[in-house]
Design a protein around this motif. Sequence first.
Motif, PDB file in Angstrom:
ATOM      1  N   LEU A  37      35.579   0.441 -20.002  1.00 15.10           N
ATOM      2  CA  LEU A  37      34.890  -0.782 -20.431  1.00 15.10           C
ATOM      3  C   LEU A  37      35.678  -1.541 -21.500  1.00 15.10           C
ATOM      4  O   LEU A  37      35.704  -2.769 -21.511  1.00 15.10           O
ATOM      5  CB  LEU A  37      33.504  -0.449 -20.987  1.00 15.10           C
ATOM      6  CG  LEU A  37      32.463   0.066 -20.010  1.00 15.10           C
ATOM      7  CD1 LEU A  37      31.223   0.524 -20.758  1.00 15.10           C
ATOM      8  CD2 LEU A  37      32.117  -1.017 -19.011  1.00 15.10           C
ATOM      9  N   LEU A  38      36.281  -0.776 -22.412  1.00 18.40           N
ATOM     10  CA  LEU A  38      36.961  -1.390 -23.550  1.00 18.40           C
ATOM     11  C   LEU A  38      38.454  -1.608 -23.311  1.00 18.40           C
ATOM     12  O   LEU A  38      39.100  -2.348 -24.056  1.00 18.40           O
ATOM     13  CB  LEU A  38      36.768  -0.527 -24.798  1.00 18.40           C
ATOM     14  CG  LEU A  38      35.316  -0.261 -25.221  1.00 18.40           C
ATOM     15  CD1 LEU A  38      35.269   0.652 -26.443  1.00 18.40           C
ATOM     16  CD2 LEU A  38      34.572  -1.557 -25.489  1.00 18.40           C
ATOM     17  N   GLY A  39      38.988  -0.944 -22.304  1.00 16.81           N
ATOM     18  CA  GLY A  39      40.425  -1.050 -22.065  1.00 16.81           C
ATOM     19  C   GLY A  39      41.231  -0.329 -23.127  1.00 16.81           C
ATOM     20  O   GLY A  39      42.391  -0.656 -23.374  1.00 16.81           O
ATOM     21  N   GLU A  97      45.980  -2.543 -24.474  1.00  8.98           N
ATOM     22  CA  GLU A  97      45.607  -3.781 -23.800  1.00  8.98           C
ATOM     23  C   GLU A  97      44.100  -3.778 -23.576  1.00  8.98           C
ATOM     24  O   GLU A  97      43.616  -3.512 -22.469  1.00  8.98           O
ATOM     25  CB  GLU A  97      46.359  -3.908 -22.474  1.00  8.98           C
ATOM     26  CG  GLU A  97      47.846  -4.067 -22.657  1.00  8.98           C
ATOM     27  CD  GLU A  97      48.581  -4.207 -21.343  1.00  8.98           C
ATOM     28  OE1 GLU A  97      47.950  -4.567 -20.326  1.00  8.98           O
ATOM     29  OE2 GLU A  97      49.793  -3.958 -21.335  1.00  8.98           O
ATOM     30  N   PRO A  98      43.349  -4.082 -24.649  1.00  7.91           N
ATOM     31  CA  PRO A  98      41.895  -4.017 -24.526  1.00  7.91           C
ATOM     32  C   PRO A  98      41.342  -5.160 -23.677  1.00  7.91           C
ATOM     33  O   PRO A  98      41.946  -6.218 -23.558  1.00  7.91           O
ATOM     34  CB  PRO A  98      41.411  -4.142 -25.966  1.00  7.91           C
ATOM     35  CG  PRO A  98      42.480  -4.913 -26.657  1.00  7.91           C
ATOM     36  CD  PRO A  98      43.768  -4.510 -25.974  1.00  7.91           C
ATOM     37  N   THR A  99      40.191  -4.895 -23.114  1.00 10.54           N
ATOM     38  CA  THR A  99      39.447  -5.958 -22.452  1.00 10.54           C
ATOM     39  C   THR A  99      38.886  -6.867 -23.535  1.00 10.54           C
ATOM     40  O   THR A  99      39.003  -6.572 -24.729  1.00 10.54           O
ATOM     41  CB  THR A  99      38.293  -5.364 -21.624  1.00 10.54           C
ATOM     42  OG1 THR A  99      37.391  -4.711 -22.528  1.00 10.54           O
ATOM     43  CG2 THR A  99      38.793  -4.391 -20.571  1.00 10.54           C
ATOM     44  N   LEU A 100      38.246  -7.929 -23.144  1.00 12.13           N
ATOM     45  CA  LEU A 100      37.604  -8.806 -24.122  1.00 12.13           C
ATOM     46  C   LEU A 100      36.545  -8.027 -24.909  1.00 12.13           C
ATOM     47  O   LEU A 100      36.440  -8.175 -26.127  1.00 12.13           O
ATOM     48  CB  LEU A 100      36.969 -10.010 -23.415  1.00 12.13           C
ATOM     49  CG  LEU A 100      36.353 -11.081 -24.317  1.00 12.13           C
ATOM     50  CD1 LEU A 100      37.390 -11.624 -25.300  1.00 12.13           C
ATOM     51  CD2 LEU A 100      35.773 -12.202 -23.489  1.00 12.13           C
ATOM     52  N   LEU A 101      35.794  -7.176 -24.216  1.00 14.36           N
ATOM     53  CA  LEU A 101      34.808  -6.335 -24.884  1.00 14.36           C
ATOM     54  C   LEU A 101      35.485  -5.355 -25.849  1.00 14.36           C
ATOM     55  O   LEU A 101      34.999  -5.119 -26.955  1.00 14.36           O
ATOM     56  CB  LEU A 101      33.968  -5.573 -23.853  1.00 14.36           C
ATOM     57  CG  LEU A 101      32.842  -4.697 -24.404  1.00 14.36           C
ATOM     58  CD1 LEU A 101      31.829  -5.535 -25.179  1.00 14.36           C
ATOM     59  CD2 LEU A 101      32.165  -3.957 -23.259  1.00 14.36           C
ATOM     60  N   GLY A 102      36.620  -4.812 -25.453  1.00 12.83           N
ATOM     61  CA  GLY A 102      37.375  -3.902 -26.315  1.00 12.83           C
ATOM     62  C   GLY A 102      37.901  -4.611 -27.554  1.00 12.83           C
ATOM     63  O   GLY A 102      37.848  -4.076 -28.662  1.00 12.83           O
TER      64      GLY A 102
END
Length: 131
Positions: A37-39, A97-102
């Motif tokens: 979810l967070l990357g 490389e986190p997601t936007l949520l991360g």
Amino acid sequence: MSVTLNPFLRQVLFADAAVSGAAALLMAAGAPFLSPLLGLPSGLLFWAGMVLIPFVATLLVVARRGRAPGFLLVDIVALNALWVAASFGVLVTAAVEPTLLGFAFVTAQALVVALFGWLQFSGLRRQTAQA
């Protein structure tokens, strides 16, 4: 120099322990679920949570005693500052490389830790100014 904690500083230490303890449990136990979810790497989340456990224990011991060596209180503030710097460092260096949520998760937890550090520093300054 030993410092008697004023009620404000004790409450901030207890609040930091509660929030850090919740984060430790979330990250350590939830690492496999949070990672996609967070990357963020599962290992990073797990070990970040594990590192918080002795910190939480220290906060609880200090806050419950109501008196602590001044250097220990300064160390607590410094550790919070280091956590903030490391959190933003991970994002800025592109180590992950986190997601936007991360990205939001890392930023939000860093800002909360910065707030606790600032409150602790303010409470410590207020306490030492009264002594």
